[in-house]
Design an enzyme around this catalytic site. Structure first.
Site, PDB file in Angstrom:
ATOM      1  N   HIS A 132       0.837  -1.200   0.000  1.00  0.00           N
ATOM      2  CA  HIS A 132       0.000   0.000   0.000  1.00  0.00           C
ATOM      3  C   HIS A 132       0.878   1.259   0.000  1.00  0.00           C
ATOM      4  O   HIS A 132       0.656   2.186  -0.796  1.00  0.00           O
ATOM      5  CB  HIS A 132      -0.900  -0.038   1.240  1.00  0.00           C
ATOM      6  CG  HIS A 132      -1.765   1.155   1.413  1.00  0.00           C
ATOM      7  ND1 HIS A 132      -3.083   1.177   1.033  1.00  0.00           N
ATOM      8  CD2 HIS A 132      -1.511   2.387   1.943  1.00  0.00           C
ATOM      9  CE1 HIS A 132      -3.602   2.367   1.319  1.00  0.00           C
ATOM     10  NE2 HIS A 132      -2.670   3.113   1.871  1.00  0.00           N
ATOM     11  N   GLU A 133       1.874   1.312   0.876  1.00  0.00           N
ATOM     12  CA  GLU A 133       2.718   2.498   0.990  1.00  0.00           C
ATOM     13  C   GLU A 133       3.655   2.645  -0.215  1.00  0.00           C
ATOM     14  O   GLU A 133       3.874   3.766  -0.690  1.00  0.00           O
ATOM     15  CB  GLU A 133       3.504   2.488   2.305  1.00  0.00           C
ATOM     16  CG  GLU A 133       2.661   2.399   3.558  1.00  0.00           C
ATOM     17  CD  GLU A 133       1.588   3.474   3.734  1.00  0.00           C
ATOM     18  OE1 GLU A 133       1.553   4.464   2.982  1.00  0.00           O
ATOM     19  OE2 GLU A 133       0.764   3.317   4.655  1.00  0.00           O
ATOM     20  N   ILE A 134       4.186   1.551  -0.729  1.00  0.00           N
ATOM     21  CA  ILE A 134       5.033   1.651  -1.930  1.00  0.00           C
ATOM     22  C   ILE A 134       4.206   2.113  -3.120  1.00  0.00           C
ATOM     23  O   ILE A 134       4.682   2.917  -3.933  1.00  0.00           O
ATOM     24  CB  ILE A 134       5.782   0.327  -2.198  1.00  0.00           C
ATOM     25  CG1 ILE A 134       6.869   0.125  -1.132  1.00  0.00           C
ATOM     26  CG2 ILE A 134       6.396   0.326  -3.610  1.00  0.00           C
ATOM     27  CD1 ILE A 134       7.634  -1.175  -1.231  1.00  0.00           C
TER      28      ILE A 134
END
Length: 163
Positions: A132-134
């Site tokens: 999600h963050e990448i």
């Protein structure tokens, strides 16, 4: 302690890919602390620099209270074919969630706050959070992973709530 303003959907900045971190030092340490403070205030379990309008490849996670994980210049190097479904949301669209399907395990390469390189394999919720963050570091806001129908419905609800 500095709590930064969070970029809110539909700001086009959420589609901007982040640049690699090249300077490891006090400025990066201050940014990392601001990310932690802002994430906790949001509240959330993860946040990228892009969420606060800084377009560098760094994010933090706090999956267990007090256990901060920091990833600088992360890259996914492999995933497994087996997937899992999990409800996701964003500090940039607070209060709105939807179920997504992602690989249940990922291996990533990243640097720590001193620039040392590491490789890590994560599973389950940890793997979901990393992906999600990448995605956000790559300029892919999480709702782009939804089907058009689910995405349109979620956007309509968001817009209605913002009026």
């Amino acid at each position: 302690m500095t709590i930064r303003n969070i970029v809110r959907y539909p700001d086009p900045a959420l589609s901007k890919p982040c640049e690699p971190v090249t300077a490891f030092g006090p400025d990066l340490a201050a940014l990392q602390q601001d990310l932690v403070d802002t994430m906790r205030a949001a509240p959330g379990v993860g946040i990228t620099a892009a969420h606060i309008g800084v377009f560098e490849r760094i994010f933090v996670l706090e999956l267990q209270p007090g256990a901060i994980l920091t990833y600088v210049n992360p890259q996914i190097t492999s995933t497994v074919a087996k997937t899992m479904r999990h409800v996701e949301g964003s500090v940039s669209m607070p209060g709105f969630t939807e179920e997504l399907e992602r690989p249940q395990q990922v291996t990533i390469r990243f640097q720590d706050m001193n620039g040392a390189e590491h490789e890590e394999t994560a599973e389950g919720f940890h793997a979901i959070c990393i992906q999600h963050e990448i995605d956000q570091l790559d300029g892919i806001f999480w709702i782009r992973r939804l089907s058009k129908l689910k995405r349109d419905r979620l956007i309509r609800k968001w817009e209605k709530a913002q009026r």
